[in-house]
Design an enzyme around this catalytic site. Structure first.
Site, mmCIF file in Angstrom:
data_model
loop_
_atom_site.group_PDB
_atom_site.id
_atom_site.type_symbol
_atom_site.label_atom_id
_atom_site.label_comp_id
_atom_site.label_asym_id
_atom_site.label_seq_id
_atom_site.Cartn_x
_atom_site.Cartn_y
_atom_site.Cartn_z
ATOM 1 N N ASP A 164 0.831 -1.212 0.000
ATOM 2 C CA ASP A 164 0.000 0.000 0.000
ATOM 3 C C ASP A 164 0.861 1.257 0.000
ATOM 4 O O ASP A 164 2.079 1.192 0.178
ATOM 5 C CB ASP A 164 -0.969 0.010 1.197
ATOM 6 C CG ASP A 164 -0.243 -0.179 2.519
ATOM 7 O OD1 ASP A 164 0.897 0.292 2.634
ATOM 8 O OD2 ASP A 164 -0.824 -0.802 3.420
ATOM 9 N N LYS A 187 -3.746 -0.285 -3.265
ATOM 10 C CA LYS A 187 -4.633 -0.977 -2.299
ATOM 11 C C LYS A 187 -5.385 0.012 -1.412
ATOM 12 O O LYS A 187 -4.881 1.073 -1.106
ATOM 13 C CB LYS A 187 -3.767 -1.875 -1.413
ATOM 14 C CG LYS A 187 -4.458 -2.357 -0.127
ATOM 15 C CD LYS A 187 -3.499 -2.887 0.914
ATOM 16 C CE LYS A 187 -3.874 -2.430 2.310
ATOM 17 N NZ LYS A 187 -3.118 -3.049 3.387
ATOM 18 N N ASP A 217 6.388 -5.250 4.254
ATOM 19 C CA ASP A 217 5.381 -4.561 5.075
ATOM 20 C C ASP A 217 5.943 -4.379 6.477
ATOM 21 O O ASP A 217 6.947 -5.001 6.834
ATOM 22 C CB ASP A 217 4.082 -5.397 5.122
ATOM 23 C CG ASP A 217 2.843 -4.512 5.239
ATOM 24 O OD1 ASP A 217 2.984 -3.341 5.629
ATOM 25 O OD2 ASP A 217 1.732 -5.003 4.951
ATOM 26 N N GLY A 223 -2.692 -11.632 7.794
ATOM 27 C CA GLY A 223 -2.148 -12.040 6.494
ATOM 28 C C GLY A 223 -3.006 -11.571 5.332
ATOM 29 O O GLY A 223 -2.632 -11.747 4.171
HETATM 30 C C1 R5P Z 1 -1.488 -1.723 7.301
HETATM 31 O O1 R5P Z 1 -1.519 -0.506 7.213
HETATM 32 C C2 R5P Z 1 -0.288 -2.446 7.820
HETATM 33 O O2 R5P Z 1 0.902 -1.875 7.353
HETATM 34 C C3 R5P Z 1 -0.327 -3.920 7.467
HETATM 35 O O3 R5P Z 1 -0.348 -4.056 6.056
HETATM 36 C C4 R5P Z 1 -1.571 -4.576 8.005
HETATM 37 O O4 R5P Z 1 -1.826 -4.123 9.290
HETATM 38 C C5 R5P Z 1 -1.411 -6.070 8.040
HETATM 39 O O5 R5P Z 1 -2.579 -6.639 8.560
HETATM 40 P P1 R5P Z 1 -3.170 -7.948 7.932
HETATM 41 O O6 R5P Z 1 -2.068 -8.957 7.913
HETATM 42 O O7 R5P Z 1 -4.297 -8.336 8.842
HETATM 43 O O8 R5P Z 1 -3.644 -7.594 6.563
#
Ligand code: R5P
Length: 290
Positions: A164, A187, A217, A223
């Site tokens: 993102d 995203k 990330d 996930g």
């Molecule tokens: C979002 O802004 C964070 O940087 C992570 O991408 C997110 O928190 C990951 O969470 P999940 O694994 O539940 O998608």
């Protein structure tokens, strides 16, 4: 003179940091009562008397239990000394850094106020979720494990993908060590349903064609973000790896991510589990020397 207190969620990390820093490390034991209350005991508490005490304690899931445990440890330590450094390698609640929807609490601000009650000299975090979250914490130093993660992939010819826009800076830093190009996926997350969406028709996706890709990330929670990102690029690229600082890996996220076509997940030991392959103790050891 300094001494390290090993918070139960970060016991191995605390001991390896202590070893690198040539400091003594002492344990905390915990007991849970039938109503859910937690009691902490520091058998060697007398060793803390008037020392500089460095508590190393991540607040990974179960986040509320681990947070309360940290507060109880802080209270106990404060009975013996006023010189406290809190190392919180993974700080939960940092994603709640703004009022996304009207009426929501900016929880990281309140967590910061609670930590401040114990008057720590310094708080140390690693790859906190955002600069905004960091701005709420007083006397806080945020370290980054990104160079250590990049070191793992040294020599690979890859495209670095940020799932993102918020992760662009992190991905660019990571890519700078590998001299790679960065692609930011278009995203967004529905703030009400939590659903993650990516514009699959974007021409930016052509960049990953036939390439080895590393998705970078700050954290993997359920996930969902990584699975969504890999589902969009997996038929175009050759291989996908993913790397993050904090792997929470809730609800079998590790297995789900591998099933989604990711070759491997490389995370740090800010949270100790199957994905924690990169050791951040040298980072902490350096920071507590200062
Ligand atoms: C979002 O802004 C964070 O940087 C992570 O991408 C997110 O928190 C990951 O969470 P999940 O694994 O539940 O998608």
């Amino acid at each position: 003179m300094s001494i390290i207190v090993a918070g139960p969620p970060s016991k191995m990390l605390a001991y390896s940091t202590a070893k690198l820093s040539s400091l003594e490390c002492i344990d905390v034991s915990t007991k849970r009562f039938p109503d859910g209350e937690i009691k902490i005991t520091i058998d060697d508490a007398s060793k803390l008397e008037d020392k500089h005490v460095i508590i190393i304690h991540s607040t990974n899931p179960p986040v509320n239990d681990n947070l309360i445990q940290l507060l109880l440890i802080l209270g106990k330590v404060r009975e013996h000394t006023s010189k406290i450094t809190i190392v919180i390698p993974y700080l939960s609640y940092a994603r709640q850094d703004r009022e996304f929807l009207k009426g929501e609490s900016v929880s990281i601000n309140h967590i910061s106020n609670i930590l401040d009650v114990f008057l720590p000299r310094r708080i140390i975090t690693i790859d906190i979720h955002s600069q905004l979250a960091l701005s709420y914490l007083r006397r806080c130093v945020n370290l980054t494990a990104v160079p250590l993660l990049a070191e793992w992939f040294k020599g690979k010819d890859v495209i670095v993908v940020s799932p993102d826009i918020g992760g662009r800076e992190r991905a660019e830093l990571f890519a700078s060590f590998l001299k790679s190009k960065v692609v930011v996926l278009p995203k967004y997350r529905d703030r009400v349903t939590g659903e993650v969406k990516i514009d699959e028709d974007s021409s930016i996706l052509n960049e990953v064609e036939g390439r080895e890709v590393i998705i970078v990330d700050d954290m993997i929670s359920t996930g969902a973000s990584i699975i969504k990102a890999s589902s969009v690029i997996k038929n175009r690229c050759k291989e996908i790896y993913t790397t993050c600082t904090h792997a929470l890996l809730l609800n079998n996220a590790y297995e789900k991510i591998i099933d989604a076509g990711v070759r491997d997940i490389i995370a740090t030991n800010t949270i100790e589990n199957i994905a924690s392959k990169v050791d951040v103790s040298p980072l902490i050891s350096n920071a507590i020397k200062e």
